[in-house]
Design a protein around this motif. Structure first.
Motif, short mmCIF file in Angstrom:
data_model
loop_
_atom_site.label_atom_id
_atom_site.label_comp_id
_atom_site.label_asym_id
_atom_site.label_seq_id
_atom_site.Cartn_x
_atom_site.Cartn_y
_atom_site.Cartn_z
N UNK A 123 6.22 3.87 4.45
CA UNK A 123 6.60 2.69 4.10
C UNK A 123 8.05 2.68 5.33
N UNK A 124 9.45 3.67 5.16
CA UNK A 124 10.28 3.45 5.88
C UNK A 124 9.55 2.68 7.43
N UNK B 223 0.59 -1.61 -0.08
CA UNK B 223 -0.15 -0.09 0.23
C UNK B 223 1.09 1.30 -0.27
N UNK B 224 2.15 1.38 0.66
CA UNK B 224 2.67 2.65 0.41
C UNK B 224 3.58 2.35 -0.81
N UNK C 263 8.57 -2.22 -3.14
CA UNK C 263 8.30 -0.43 -2.52
C UNK C 263 9.07 0.48 -2.17
N UNK C 264 10.64 -0.10 -2.22
CA UNK C 264 11.79 1.17 -2.39
C UNK C 264 11.84 1.44 -4.23
N UNK C 265 11.25 0.19 -5.04
CA UNK C 265 11.45 0.46 -6.52
C UNK C 265 10.04 1.36 -6.94
N UNK C 266 9.08 1.43 -6.03
CA UNK C 266 7.90 2.25 -6.53
C UNK C 266 8.20 2.99 -6.12
N UNK C 267 8.51 3.28 -4.92
CA UNK C 267 9.26 4.72 -5.34
C UNK C 267 10.13 5.27 -5.53
N UNK D 52 3.01 5.75 -3.15
CA UNK D 52 4.44 6.58 -2.55
C UNK D 52 4.97 6.89 -1.89
N UNK D 53 4.60 6.56 -0.62
CA UNK D 53 4.46 7.12 0.70
C UNK D 53 5.83 6.57 1.13
#
Length: 666
Positions: A230-231, A220-221, A256-260, A225-226
């Motif tokens: 997310x961290x 979801x994060x 997650x980090x890739x999407x952000x 791109x939250x």
């Protein structure tokens, strides 16, 4: 008596099952005799046990053979068969079996209702799901946690998140599985920010999350791109030890980090995964692909094979997507050769779809069509990719024809198929109200009328053909509104010169606490521009900066310059351009010069001409426009001098070409 429809499907089902499970060997008739002893062959329990075994290993045709042999069937028998058809994707057949079960007078269990509701959710049949749930309530299963959980999944799958959450709130017993279901609903419905409220409530009730819980939180994060949120979830995961024991959580962190766009953090999350599975490598290939890092993506792709991990569908799709975004047809051809070598060009609809999409976006539409036509099993994914590629090349009639072919061949369509067809039809020369109405009926019949993307496409399609009343009716019938649906109806009004109605919708947005975005304000400004609402346009432009803290981009400035130019407020337009984020944009200054020529404003025109010629000293069109301006205000010597300088610099305009096609008559 066995249905002819199911009889014809058994062979196909067996083939598909064996293809999907190559290690599975269905039981032969002799093995069945061994599995069910002659002494108890007539007992329901033995048959149920054998059917369950066949369904478990994908041998649905053999399971149905046993099913037909049974003289007496109980609810467990029917449940096993319905579940089997659901797992194999034969949703219509699963519902048909359920109806036969009811006709034969077999009373459902909670497992029956949860399975059938799962079928309706997977197939996108909201109405059927509600009918099944109504029957469950009548039979006293309305408070059963498994049945209610299944109907919650149906509601959330249909984007009725609020209704599903109310049902969830009314449950007397809320186990971890139900909480995870709601968390998944938050992810799928774009309500990622609500994940944390649900997670807090979960902790307050003393329910401790598992690996799946944190996977949904992390996903979801990534969807919205939250990064900071997310961290925090990452820290919570590390604190609870899930990073050490669960590889799915580790892979979710890479995604997650890739999407952000945090590639360094994605690399760090990938490095600590040990041992790495195929999903881990695929995640990193996709991460580099999404970041546009071709060499890094190829390097990790090579290392994956070095460590004995064979490329999967996701690896190829990630690389082909990278080729598409970078317009790198050379690398795309190489990846295509690798795909053929490994056999994924035949066995995977997703790879076929990615190939069609890649070639289409890279300018080789003929190759896209060739791949599509060579596909023996045309899938939804390949059709969608082919339609979007054809739409990019303005081949609108072909898009509509392809959708008609999907309907004729019984190929399942989704919101992408319908939205693409609606846009193609609205831009086609053959567009008509009857065509829109037919597609609208198809949308209603298939249940996509509640889909936000499809509804917005209908609003856009009707407005392009001038039927704004139909667009407004669709908007009013939406079960829930968001910024996208509001923007669509505002754009519909703007396109048809109804700026005041667009302003009214902007006011309604604020009243419903829906925050407008950049696109919304651009549509409102376009409406003011087409309707000549200067003061209102100024107010909206100031509103987005002061109240919503949205910095205007060049499109907003262009719209305001055009609005001032139409009204003859050229000094205001000039002053506004000096505040633009890019003061050297020749397109905006050129637009202002055209307005100066229309309104015969010599003072502003002279200043704008000087700025334009300094910005584009080698552009022949700018020099021609400047020469024409001075000629129109009577300064022929200056006009002639500009032309002489352009000739001396060997500037030349490309000669225009026109093509007139005539059709002869015999």
């Amino acid at each position: 008596m066995r249905s002819k429809k199911l009889v014809n499907l058994t062979r196909a089902i067996s083939t598909i099952a064996c293809k999907n499970n190559p290690t599975t060997i269905p039981l032969t008739s002799l093995q069945l005799d061994t599995y069910i002893q002659p002494s108890d062959r007539d007992t329901i329990y033995s048959y149920n046990k054998a059917i369950d075994y066949q369904v478990k290993y994908g041998s649905l045709s053999y399971a149905h053979q046993l099913f037909d042999e049974m003289i007496v069937r109980d609810v467990v028998t029917w449940n096993a068969m319905i579940s089997g058809y659901n797992k194999c994707g034969f949703f219509e057949e699963a519902v048909w079996l359920y109806r036969q079960m009811v006709v034969e007078g077999v009373c459902e269990s909670s497992s029956t209702f949860s399975t059938v509701l799962s079928v309706c959710c997977n197939a996108g049949w909201c109405r059927r799901g509600l009918e099944v749930f109504s029957r469950a309530v009548v039979l006293g299963f309305g408070l059963n946690v498994f049945v209610v959980s299944a109907v919650i999944s149906v509601y959330m799958g249909m984007n009725f998140f609020d209704v599903g959450f109310r049902l969830f709130s009314g449950l007397s017993e809320r186990k971890l599985a139900v909480w995870n279901l709601v968390l998944r609903g938050c992810c799928d419905s774009g309500r990622s920010r609500e994940l944390f409220g649900v997670f807090r409530s979960m902790g307050e009730e003393g329910v401790r999350g598992n690996a799946l819980t944190f996977c949904y939180m992390i996903r979801g994060c990534g969807n919205d791109e939250l990064v900071e949120e997310g961290k925090q979830v990452h820290c919570h995961v590390v604190k609870n030890g899930w990073c050490e024991v669960n590889i799915f959580v580790k892979n979710a962190l890479v995604d997650f980090y890739s999407a952000c766009g945090c590639l360094l953090d994605a690399e760090k999350s990938f490095v600590v995964i040990s041992p790495k599975d195929l999903i881990s490598w695929n995640s990193m290939v996709s991460a580099y692909g999404n970041g546009g890092l071709i060499f890094e993506a190829l390097e990790i792709f090579s290392k994956m094979q070095y460590w004995g991990k064979k490329p999967s569908v996701r690896s190829f799709v990630g690389l082909l997507t990278l080729c598409r975004e970078e317009k790198n047809i050379v690398l795309g051809n190489q990846i295509h050769c690798f795909v053929k070598k490994t056999g994924f060009d035949v066995g995977s609809a997703y790879v076929q779809s990615a190939l069609i999409d890649m070639y289409g976006k890279c300018g080789e539409i003929e190759t896209s069509v060739s791949i599509f036509q060579g596909d023996h099993e045309i899938s939804l994914e390949s059709c969608n990719s082919m339609m979007t590629s054809l739409l990019q090349y303005d081949m609108f009639d072909d898009v509509v024809e392809l959708f008609a072919m999907m309907l004729a061949k019984g190929i399942r369509f989704d919101e992408v198929s319908i939205s693409t067809t609606l846009k193609a039809l609205s831009l086609s020369n053959c567009a008509s109200l009857m065509g829109f109405l037919m597609l609208h009926c198809c949308v209603i019949k298939s249940g996509f009328v509640i889909n936000s993307a499809v509804s917005c496409s209908l609003i856009d399609a009707y407005s392009r053909s001038g039927h704004v009343k139909c667009s407004h009716q669709i908007f009013e019938e939406l079960p829930s509104v968001n910024v996208v649906s509001f923007t669509s109806i505002i754009n519909a009004y703007a396109r048809n010169g109804m700026g005041m109605q667009g302003l009214g919708m902007l006011k309604e947005m604020t009243e419903k606490d829906v925050k407008p975005d950049k696109v919304t304000f651009l549509c409102v400004l376009n409406g003011c521009n087409h309707s000549g609402l200067v003061e209102e346009g100024k107010m909206v432009f100031d509103l987005m900066k002061t109240v919503y803290n949205i910095p205007p981009d060049l499109k907003h400035y262009s719209c305001m310059v055009d609005l001032f130019g139409r009204a003859g407020l050229l000094e205001d337009a000039e002053e506004l351009l000096k505040q633009a984020p890019r003061k050297d944009d020749s397109v905006l200054w050129s637009s202002l010069l055209r307005s100066c020529r229309i309104h015969r404003n010599e003072d502003v025109g002279r200043r704008v001409t000087t700025i334009l010629m300094d910005l584009e000293p080698e552009d022949p069109e700018i020099w021609l426009q400047a020469s024409n301006f001075y000629a129109e205000i009577g300064e022929f010597e200056t006009s002639s001098h500009i032309r002489e300088v352009a000739v001396a610099r060997k500037m030349r305009l490309d000669i225009g070409n026109s093509l007139i096609e005539t059709r002869g008559h015999l």
